[in-house]
Write a protein that holds these residues in place. Structure first.
Motif, PDB file in Angstrom:
ATOM      1  N   TYR A 211      34.843  31.596  46.546  1.00  0.00           N
ATOM      2  CA  TYR A 211      33.732  31.207  45.983  1.00  0.00           C
ATOM      3  C   TYR A 211      33.992  29.803  45.244  1.00  0.00           C
ATOM      4  CZ  TYR A 211      34.707  33.787  41.807  1.00  0.00           C
ATOM      5  OH  TYR A 211      35.434  34.227  40.752  1.00  0.00           O
ATOM      6  N   HIS A 225      25.383  29.810  37.482  1.00  0.00           N
ATOM      7  CA  HIS A 225      26.257  29.349  38.916  1.00  0.00           C
ATOM      8  C   HIS A 225      26.348  27.644  38.596  1.00  0.00           C
ATOM      9  CE1 HIS A 225      25.514  32.761  41.605  1.00  0.00           C
ATOM     10  NE2 HIS A 225      26.477  32.953  40.497  1.00  0.00           N
ATOM     11  N   ASP A 243      34.580  31.214  35.792  1.00  0.00           N
ATOM     12  CA  ASP A 243      34.376  32.378  36.956  1.00  0.00           C
ATOM     13  C   ASP A 243      35.103  31.705  38.064  1.00  0.00           C
ATOM     14  OD1 ASP A 243      33.734  33.938  38.839  1.00  0.00           O
ATOM     15  OD2 ASP A 243      31.402  34.325  38.110  1.00  0.00           O
ATOM     16  N   ASP A 254      37.530  38.099  41.931  1.00  0.00           N
ATOM     17  CA  ASP A 254      36.251  37.365  41.412  1.00  0.00           C
ATOM     18  C   ASP A 254      36.577  37.561  39.820  1.00  0.00           C
ATOM     19  OD1 ASP A 254      33.815  36.553  40.646  1.00  0.00           O
ATOM     20  OD2 ASP A 254      32.936  38.021  41.632  1.00  0.00           O
ATOM     21  N   HIS A 335      28.768  43.937  41.740  1.00  0.00           N
ATOM     22  CA  HIS A 335      28.576  43.839  42.913  1.00  0.00           C
ATOM     23  C   HIS A 335      29.989  44.721  43.658  1.00  0.00           C
ATOM     24  CE1 HIS A 335      30.881  40.393  43.291  1.00  0.00           C
ATOM     25  NE2 HIS A 335      30.285  39.770  41.974  1.00  0.00           N
ATOM     26  N   HIS A 342      30.446  38.721  47.612  1.00  0.00           N
ATOM     27  CA  HIS A 342      29.318  39.737  47.255  1.00  0.00           C
ATOM     28  C   HIS A 342      29.372  40.321  48.739  1.00  0.00           C
ATOM     29  CE1 HIS A 342      27.748  36.470  44.441  1.00  0.00           C
ATOM     30  NE2 HIS A 342      28.307  37.228  43.809  1.00  0.00           N
ATOM     31  N   GLU A 380      30.792  42.945  35.239  1.00  0.00           N
ATOM     32  CA  GLU A 380      30.794  41.474  34.747  1.00  0.00           C
ATOM     33  C   GLU A 380      29.638  41.296  33.851  1.00  0.00           C
ATOM     34  OE1 GLU A 380      29.470  38.677  37.708  1.00  0.00           O
ATOM     35  OE2 GLU A 380      29.858  40.023  39.332  1.00  0.00           O
ATOM     36  N   GLU A 419      34.580  39.438  33.763  1.00  0.00           N
ATOM     37  CA  GLU A 419      34.259  40.184  34.667  1.00  0.00           C
ATOM     38  C   GLU A 419      35.911  40.525  35.367  1.00  0.00           C
ATOM     39  OE1 GLU A 419      33.006  37.370  37.937  1.00  0.00           O
ATOM     40  OE2 GLU A 419      32.359  39.072  39.268  1.00  0.00           O
TER      41      GLU A 419
END
Ligand code: GLY
Ligand code: MN
Ligand code: MN
Length: 440
Positions: A211, A225, A243, A254, A335, A342, A380, A419
């Motif tokens: 990501y 984000h 992140d 992640d 998640h 995800h 997280e 996280e």
């Protein structure tokens, strides 16, 4: 590493074959066809978007850059891989099949996408064909049967040893790059500079990452984000939220960490409290734990942190009930993670489908299943100072129970998120992220 993966792969394949057998039986099909996928082009342009392979394809094979290839599973037979190696002097073409997976599959090389048709089962109506809408060839079109997908997506949550080994590596790559990013922050780099330090250490291009990196200095940490990358360092970097993950053969890590700048002791105190809370949530990643209940529990614990540090002057219970905790912690606790950052199936009731609803008032939670051994989830929690949400709170009755002087002072730090990626086991949870940091 590849010796270990080679040793674990046959069991992984057997597990996928068994799952596919049952999924086919449930859907009433004879063959499973998995399209790797076809690149997509930008509108009116000849530039493709970065290619993202079908996660079902990379589940079977540790390959992420083989567009136009196919995997065929027929119960009782070895997996068949139709491997596209085009004649093309404009682009790099995939190398000849190599690696530990090759000896377990029957491989056919094709030079044109359409040549695959000659090697795929002829009666398409008997095939469950998984892929994106543009992944067809000739008359063959993905049909993505619901019953097949529901079964596969439900079981995908349970990682094989091969997958867990891949995810341990993805975590190590990410942790190493996080260390480089932290050093760049301490050296006064801009967000862009920190990002480049991260890429240099992770040895992945941006499009290979699972990501887009979130590299946020100061107030930017309040944008959940945030993916802008300011080129100039701020005059005073008081906080840093990163992140960022890594990809290993298509498996994601992640990871989020938050750091206080020099002279930001009050922010460090809040980081320490969130870190302690986060570790206590990781401890609860245990067999039978209802994840939605853990998310609600996290709200209570974070509300207690906010009260103990005098941001709010109300009980944790009333903070959660009135939605005040959600102003400071406005996203889900975590998640599923694996082939996608995800990953699918977070709400699925059982292997036939169905939905486990989110608790009312928690629209951004992505996981409501009970945890079981071999599931991997993120944990997280965060506390943020988001202007938009604080303005809404200011207009409510609960505003009188907020210590606005302190809240307003903390806006400069943006926010905190910590996280980790955690494996549920039969006993204590395995923290992939903290183990990875400890190993470097
Ligand atoms: N990096 C996106 C997330 O934490 O879910
Ligand atoms: Mn996450
Ligand atoms: Mn993340």
């Amino acid at each position: 590493m590849s010796d270990l993966l080679a040793k674990l792969y046959p069991d992984h394949l057997r597990t996928l074959q068994q799952r596919a057998d049952t999924a086919l039986a449930r859907g009433g099909f004879d063959h499973l066809l998995v399209a790797a996928g076809t690149p997509r082009y930008q509108f009116l342009d000849d530039r493709p978007y970065p290619f993202a392979i079908n996660p079902h394809f990379k589940h079977w094979l540790p390959l992420t850059k083989t567009p136009g290839s196919w995997l065929v599973h027929t119960p009782g037979r070895r997996p068949k891989v139709i491997y596209l190696q085009p004649r093309d002097y404009w682009h790099v073409v995939p190398e000849a099949p190599a690696g530990y997976w090759v000896e377990h599959c029957d491989i056919v090389i094709v030079r044109e996408p359409a040549e695959a048709l000659a090697h795929l089962p002829k009666d398409f109506a008997r095939c469950a064909i998984l892929g994106e809408d543009n992944a067809g060839v000739g008359e063959l079109r993905p049909n993505n049967p619901e019953a097949v997908l529901a079964y596969l997506h439900y079981h995908r949550a349970y990682k094989t040893d091969h997958e867990l080994a891949m995810m341990r590596v993805a975590s190590k790559l990410g942790a190493r790059a996080h260390r480089a990013a932290e050093a760049a922050f301490r050296a006064g780099e801009s967000e862009y500079g920190i990002h480049m330090a991260y890429l240099g250490a992770v040895h992945e291009t941006e499009s290979e990452l699972p990501y887009s990196n979130i590299i946020a200095l100061n107030q930017h940490g309040a944008v959940l984000h945030y993916t802008d990358l300011n080129r100039a360092p701020p005059t005073h970097a008081q906080s840093f939220l990163i992140d960022a993950g890594a990809n290993f053969h298509g498996y994601a890590s992640d990871i989020t960490r938050t750091y206080a700048g020099a002279d930001a002791d009050e922010f460090q105190a809040l980081i320490d409290a969130v870190d302690g809370a986060q570790r206590s949530f990781v401890e609860k990643v245990r067999k039978g734990q209802d994840y939605a209940a853990l998310h609600v529990h996290a709200h209570h614990v974070l509300a207690l942190v906010l009260r103990d540090q005098d941001f709010i002057r109300m009980t944790p219970e009333s903070a959660v009930e009135s939605g005040v905790s959600g102003v400071f912690f406005p996203h889900g606790l975590g998640h599923m993670i694996g082939l996608q950052v995800h990953d699918v199936g977070g709400f699925q009731k059982d292997e036939s489908g169905g939905t486990i609803l989110k608790p009312p008032g928690h629209p951004y939670l992505r996981l409501t299943r009970k945890l079981e051994p071999r599931m991997v989830t993120t944990i997280e929690p965060g506390i943020y100072f988001i202007d938009m949400l604080l303005a809404e709170l200011k207009a409510k009755a609960q505003a009188k129970d907020i210590n606005w002087d302190k809240v307003d002072r903390f806006r400069r730090y943006g926010g905190i998120r910590i996280e980790d990626d955690v494996v549920c086991t039969d006993t204590a949870p395995e923290n992939l992220t903290r183990d990875a940091f400890a190993s470097i």
